[in-house]
Design a protein around this motif. Structure first.
Motif, mmCIF file in Angstrom:
data_model
loop_
_atom_site.group_PDB
_atom_site.id
_atom_site.type_symbol
_atom_site.label_atom_id
_atom_site.label_comp_id
_atom_site.label_asym_id
_atom_site.label_seq_id
_atom_site.Cartn_x
_atom_site.Cartn_y
_atom_site.Cartn_z
ATOM 1 N N VAL A 1 0.846 -1.204 0.000
ATOM 2 C CA VAL A 1 0.000 0.000 0.000
ATOM 3 C C VAL A 1 0.875 1.245 0.000
ATOM 4 C CG1 VAL A 1 -1.729 1.307 1.286
ATOM 5 C CG2 VAL A 1 -1.918 -1.186 1.134
ATOM 6 N N ALA A 2 1.848 1.271 0.917
ATOM 7 C CA ALA A 2 2.773 2.408 0.939
ATOM 8 C C ALA A 2 3.579 2.475 -0.356
ATOM 9 C CB ALA A 2 3.707 2.290 2.137
ATOM 10 N N GLY A 3 3.976 1.310 -0.879
ATOM 11 C CA GLY A 3 4.727 1.294 -2.126
ATOM 12 C C GLY A 3 3.928 1.832 -3.296
ATOM 13 N N THR A 4 2.649 1.462 -3.371
ATOM 14 C CA THR A 4 1.800 1.963 -4.456
ATOM 15 C C THR A 4 1.602 3.465 -4.351
ATOM 16 O OG1 THR A 4 0.636 -0.158 -4.576
ATOM 17 C CG2 THR A 4 -0.451 1.747 -5.556
ATOM 18 N N LEU A 5 1.364 3.949 -3.131
ATOM 19 C CA LEU A 5 1.209 5.391 -2.939
ATOM 20 C C LEU A 5 2.488 6.136 -3.324
ATOM 21 C CD1 LEU A 5 -0.724 5.452 0.469
ATOM 22 C CD2 LEU A 5 -1.643 5.996 -1.798
ATOM 23 N N ALA A 6 3.631 5.547 -2.983
ATOM 24 C CA ALA A 6 4.905 6.186 -3.332
ATOM 25 C C ALA A 6 5.114 6.214 -4.836
ATOM 26 C CB ALA A 6 6.062 5.437 -2.647
ATOM 27 N N TRP A 7 4.829 5.094 -5.524
ATOM 28 C CA TRP A 7 4.973 5.057 -6.977
ATOM 29 C C TRP A 7 4.038 6.066 -7.645
ATOM 30 C CZ3 TRP A 7 9.010 3.554 -9.291
ATOM 31 C CH2 TRP A 7 9.716 2.416 -8.933
ATOM 32 N N ALA A 8 2.783 6.126 -7.178
ATOM 33 C CA ALA A 8 1.819 7.057 -7.772
ATOM 34 C C ALA A 8 2.259 8.499 -7.560
ATOM 35 C CB ALA A 8 0.430 6.826 -7.174
ATOM 36 N N ALA A 9 2.733 8.815 -6.347
ATOM 37 C CA ALA A 9 3.195 10.171 -6.069
ATOM 38 C C ALA A 9 4.396 10.531 -6.942
ATOM 39 C CB ALA A 9 3.553 10.304 -4.586
ATOM 40 N N LEU A 10 5.301 9.558 -7.127
ATOM 41 C CA LEU A 10 6.477 9.815 -7.964
ATOM 42 C C LEU A 10 6.078 10.051 -9.416
ATOM 43 C CD1 LEU A 10 9.560 9.909 -8.295
ATOM 44 C CD2 LEU A 10 9.515 7.423 -8.616
ATOM 45 N N LEU A 11 5.191 9.225 -9.938
ATOM 46 C CA LEU A 11 4.745 9.394 -11.320
ATOM 47 C C LEU A 11 4.073 10.750 -11.527
ATOM 48 C CD1 LEU A 11 3.306 5.825 -12.039
ATOM 49 C CD2 LEU A 11 5.336 6.843 -13.079
ATOM 50 N N LEU A 12 3.223 11.147 -10.586
ATOM 51 C CA LEU A 12 2.539 12.434 -10.717
ATOM 52 C C LEU A 12 3.520 13.597 -10.577
ATOM 53 C CD1 LEU A 12 -0.698 11.658 -8.662
ATOM 54 C CD2 LEU A 12 -0.538 12.013 -11.131
ATOM 55 N N ALA A 13 4.452 13.488 -9.628
ATOM 56 C CA ALA A 13 5.416 14.575 -9.429
ATOM 57 C C ALA A 13 6.294 14.780 -10.657
ATOM 58 C CB ALA A 13 6.282 14.277 -8.198
ATOM 59 N N VAL A 14 6.593 13.703 -11.360
ATOM 60 C CA VAL A 14 7.455 13.802 -12.541
ATOM 61 C C VAL A 14 6.665 14.210 -13.782
ATOM 62 C CG1 VAL A 14 8.913 12.477 -14.132
ATOM 63 C CG2 VAL A 14 9.170 12.172 -11.661
ATOM 64 N N PHE A 15 5.538 13.531 -14.024
ATOM 65 C CA PHE A 15 4.900 13.657 -15.334
ATOM 66 C C PHE A 15 3.840 14.755 -15.421
ATOM 67 C CE2 PHE A 15 6.646 9.339 -15.628
ATOM 68 C CZ PHE A 15 7.312 9.464 -16.836
ATOM 69 N N VAL A 16 3.281 15.206 -14.314
ATOM 70 C CA VAL A 16 2.338 16.329 -14.415
ATOM 71 C C VAL A 16 3.041 17.582 -14.931
ATOM 72 C CG1 VAL A 16 0.860 17.894 -13.116
ATOM 73 C CG2 VAL A 16 0.656 15.435 -12.766
ATOM 74 N N PRO A 17 4.143 18.032 -14.305
ATOM 75 C CA PRO A 17 4.812 19.222 -14.856
ATOM 76 C C PRO A 17 5.402 18.997 -16.241
ATOM 77 C CG PRO A 17 6.081 18.293 -13.036
ATOM 78 C CD PRO A 17 4.770 17.602 -13.042
ATOM 79 N N LEU A 18 5.955 17.796 -16.491
ATOM 80 C CA LEU A 18 6.494 17.523 -17.818
ATOM 81 C C LEU A 18 5.407 17.580 -18.888
ATOM 82 C CD1 LEU A 18 9.013 14.562 -17.260
ATOM 83 C CD2 LEU A 18 9.551 16.935 -17.861
ATOM 84 N N THR A 19 4.237 17.030 -18.577
ATOM 85 C CA THR A 19 3.140 17.000 -19.546
ATOM 86 C C THR A 19 2.616 18.405 -19.826
ATOM 87 O OG1 THR A 19 2.498 14.795 -18.800
ATOM 88 C CG2 THR A 19 0.859 16.057 -20.024
ATOM 89 N N VAL A 20 2.397 19.183 -18.773
ATOM 90 C CA VAL A 20 1.878 20.549 -18.957
ATOM 91 C C VAL A 20 2.873 21.389 -19.747
ATOM 92 C CG1 VAL A 20 1.181 22.655 -17.762
ATOM 93 C CG2 VAL A 20 0.454 20.426 -16.881
ATOM 94 N N ARG A 21 4.160 21.231 -19.432
ATOM 95 C CA ARG A 21 5.184 21.999 -20.153
ATOM 96 C C ARG A 21 5.240 21.582 -21.619
ATOM 97 N NH1 ARG A 21 11.706 21.923 -18.885
ATOM 98 N NH2 ARG A 21 12.305 23.474 -20.465
ATOM 99 N N ARG A 22 5.187 20.280 -21.867
ATOM 100 C CA ARG A 22 5.254 19.796 -23.251
ATOM 101 C C ARG A 22 4.033 20.242 -24.044
ATOM 102 N NH1 ARG A 22 9.031 17.977 -26.948
ATOM 103 N NH2 ARG A 22 7.808 17.223 -28.699
ATOM 104 N N TYR A 23 2.867 20.196 -23.416
ATOM 105 C CA TYR A 23 1.663 20.646 -24.099
ATOM 106 C C TYR A 23 1.737 22.129 -24.445
ATOM 107 C CZ TYR A 23 -3.100 22.254 -24.748
ATOM 108 O OH TYR A 23 -4.227 22.867 -25.251
#
Length: 277
Positions: free
Chosen positions: A249-271
């Protein structure tokens, strides 16, 4: 006498909370209507896990042994996790399709938050996944799988699945903005099928070779599959597994947080930058 002509480019609307929410809801509605008008991809991605459940559960089920439980009871949570991870493929395809058809360029001329377009797409992914998981769970119940934990834990498992779908959809959307070609995205998307195979979604990792077991246990899908099994009361996580799989559970939350922290700003910037690298 020279004349200077000034060309003013329309700047995007400021990304205030109200603007982002309103624009994001509008884009979510647009994506839901798009899915309704052309449901082929949705039908394929939602029926594939059911097909795999019937195929793996009944064709290979007798040949695969899972200590302490029936294979189909082990398989269903893994398929739920694989379905949640499929946001990588669908997000990539949706973004590449809109780029290839010129829709993204038209969106950029509109005075709205730059985060609204990817947010609307990823939010629509969560809604369609929430509806699509229900038939898979019903077929799983008919095949012998049972929810043996409490109602709160079952809802927590469902929430983790949707959170992971949201996170992987952002990663896929960024890839789609990079590819910008519908056909190439479709071909690359089919390659993501291998990711659940390199996890504990379909088979236990205990008997895998050392290096392959390590790779599988650090796969984010393995953490999600283990968390789903744990919360549904189907199996306890392995104590000797890698940290994300031993604390799923903690591992999934950590992976999800990492993916969002990396790809949300990258996606908005790329768009916002369009076709520029």
């Amino acid at each position: 006498m020279s004349t200077t002509i000034l060309v003013h480019e329309r700047s995007p609307a400021p990304a205030t909370g109200g603007t982002l929410i309103a624009d994001g809801l509008a884009m979510t509605g647009r994506h839901l209507r798009k899915i309704k008008a052309a449901p082929g991809v949705l039908i394929l991605t939602q029926t594939m896990p059911i097909t795999m459940l019937l195929f793996f559960g009944y064709v290979f089920g007798s040949a695969l042994a899972v200590p302490g439980q029936q294979y189909r009871a082990f398989l269903v949570p893994g398929l739920l996790a694989a379905t949640a991870a499929n946001g990588l493929m669908t997000g990539m395809f949706q973004a590449a399709q809109d780029c290839d058809r010129g829709v993204m360029d038209r969106f950029r001329t509109l005075p709205m938050s730059r985060a609204a377009v990817p947010l609307g797409s990823t939010a629509a992914e969560v809604l369609t996944t929430a509806a699509g998981l229900v038939p898979l769970m019903l077929v799983g119940l008919a095949a012998g799988w049972r929810i043996e934990g409490g109602a709160a834990d079952a809802l927590a498992a469902f929430g983790l699945l949707l959170l992971f779908r949201f996170a992987t959809s952002w990663a896929g959307y960024w890839l789609g903005l990079l590819i910008r070609n519908e056909e190439a995205a479709g071909q690359l998307g089919s390659a993501t099928f291998i990711l659940p195979l390199l996890s504990s979604a379909y088979i236990p990792t205990d008997d895998l070779p050392g290096w392959l077991r390590t790779l599988a246990e650090w796969n984010p899908i393995s953490a999600l599959a283990a968390a789903t099994r744990d919360l549904f009361g189907n199996a306890a996580p392995a104590a000797d597994a890698a940290w994300p799989s031993a604390h799923p559970v903690a591992g999934t939350l950590a992976w999800a947080a990492l993916l969002l922290a990396v790809f949300v700003p990258l996606t908005v910037r790329r768009y916002a930058r369009g076709g520029r690298a």
